[in-house]
Write an enzyme that holds these catalytic residues in place. Sequence first.
Site, short mmCIF file in Angstrom:
data_model
loop_
_atom_site.label_atom_id
_atom_site.label_comp_id
_atom_site.label_asym_id
_atom_site.label_seq_id
_atom_site.Cartn_x
_atom_site.Cartn_y
_atom_site.Cartn_z
N THR A 1 80.54 124.88 81.34
CA THR A 1 80.70 123.48 80.95
C THR A 1 79.57 123.05 80.01
O THR A 1 78.59 123.77 79.83
CB THR A 1 80.67 122.58 82.19
N ASP A 2 79.71 121.85 79.45
CA ASP A 2 78.62 121.30 78.64
C ASP A 2 78.38 119.85 79.05
O ASP A 2 79.04 119.33 79.95
CB ASP A 2 78.89 121.45 77.15
N ALA A 3 77.43 119.21 78.38
CA ALA A 3 77.01 117.86 78.78
C ALA A 3 78.13 116.82 78.66
O ALA A 3 78.02 115.74 79.23
CB ALA A 3 75.79 117.43 77.97
N ALA A 4 79.21 117.15 77.93
CA ALA A 4 80.35 116.24 77.86
C ALA A 4 81.17 116.28 79.15
O ALA A 4 82.10 115.49 79.31
CB ALA A 4 81.22 116.56 76.65
#
Lengths: 139, 139, 139, 139
Positions: A14-17
């Site tokens: 995953t990423d910060a979004a």
Amino acid sequence: MPFQYSRRIYLADTDAAGVIYFAKGMEICHEAYEESLASSRINLKQIIEEKKIALPIVRGEIDFLRPLFCGDRITINLTTKLINSREFAVNYQIFHVANSDKILVKAKTNHVSIDPAKRIRIDLPTAILNWLEAYEIEN
Amino acid sequence: MPFQYSRRIYLADTDAAGVIYFAKGMEICHEAYEESLASSRINLKQIIEEKKIALPIVRGEIDFLRPLFCGDRITINLTTKLINSREFAVNYQIFHVANSDKILVKAKTNHVSIDPAKRIRIDLPTAILNWLEAYEIEN
Amino acid sequence: MPFQYSRRIYLADTDAAGVIYFAKGMEICHEAYEESLASSRINLKQIIEEKKIALPIVRGEIDFLRPLFCGDRITINLTTKLINSREFAVNYQIFHVANSDKILVKAKTNHVSIDPAKRIRIDLPTAILNWLEAYEIEN
Amino acid sequence: MPFQYSRRIYLADTDAAGVIYFAKGMEICHEAYEESLASSRINLKQIIEEKKIALPIVRGEIDFLRPLFCGDRITINLTTKLINSREFAVNYQIFHVANSDKILVKAKTNHVSIDPAKRIRIDLPTAILNWLEAYEIEN
């Protein structure tokens, strides 16, 4: 008959979004490809070490129909397609484990068969042709 | 009793030097950590969304005793250690699936419990304390 | 006028087959996208924290024309295309720094503008429209 | 004198918890190591292809003192330490570009010099010894 591979979406995917990072979707599909090769007793480590053949991806594409979140348990349905004696495609459909009706992600990779030292195309070996046949879908 | 997690080493985990890329060893250990949380019915996605608590890693360390290659099937033995009311450690030992005698990789992560908005330390919640107890090793 | 971003291919970008791992090619293109946003004073961290808008990728595609090796210095030429008020595409061409004639990799990402909480499509904000105009190519 | 390497924290470096994913911190430090080798005209691609020597990491450690966010511009200060004729360490300190007083992350990697085919330790070559000397810190 498709090959099936299941795994969880991890934090690293995953990423910060807050959802899966798009390129990780391609990595997860490639894991399914490696597991399908292993299921046909094709030893990727040996292929890499022998340096007689390589199957690099010349094209990859991915469509995100719905988001994937950290912790989600997914299943990938993998099918294959022989294009010609030196090229094949692999198709991937990602579902939630509990719901095989709703496609979340679709992806495709195109691979060519090359001599890794000279980097010229060569014919696909029999083991790969057999693997392709095992997971090919009529349509 | 350690928590056990098995998976294959994939091409994406390796680099051009032919073995596992060192930082990927840490990622694979973190997968074991996420699976152990899930096994204790701790929902990481919900924790992230609620934003009441976060468990960031303040220290990570890894020792490679023997190389890991593409295609290797490994098992991670995970054990936990409560350090104080706001901090814990997780220990990882990686083996080949077929050989639990020979440690290939050892790793450790130290986590603190914080309020993710204010980024100040807070007490570990009961669910995490119970998970820590389940996989803690006496020594 | 394309936006240009240069960087080296690192060991982490490669795999045991000796060349760039295909999904890393997409990650490197996304770095160019983030740098181009930054060059237009668009603050991705602020966008993520405010949670008013997100620009998820709904489609990605990549073509590898020639292999990339560890240590290679590359330049990415990035151009943009407004598709409609809620969707845009970004095109990428990767070259060796010293040779802008030979395209090594081509890629494209399609992004939609959404409300990240409701996950429904919304109009692109002015700042993004201005950034799209800055790097749009007539053809 | 430390070697300095600057880059941005990209979305791919972060996870759904909103800050840098810990193992990515190690990857970013390794980029600084590769850039420092390149600055001493050490060609990693050639080393990998010749297969006479490899410098695998036998130990990595990282401490996160403060969080890193998507979009942050960081500088890594890299220093080296010869341990013995077959082993060296690399130390990393990460700062915000605009603030070299406050260390955000500290990391260290330990490398050994091996014959990659036999996987036995061999003496460090002169080029690496010179590189170690260039960035070694007295203390």
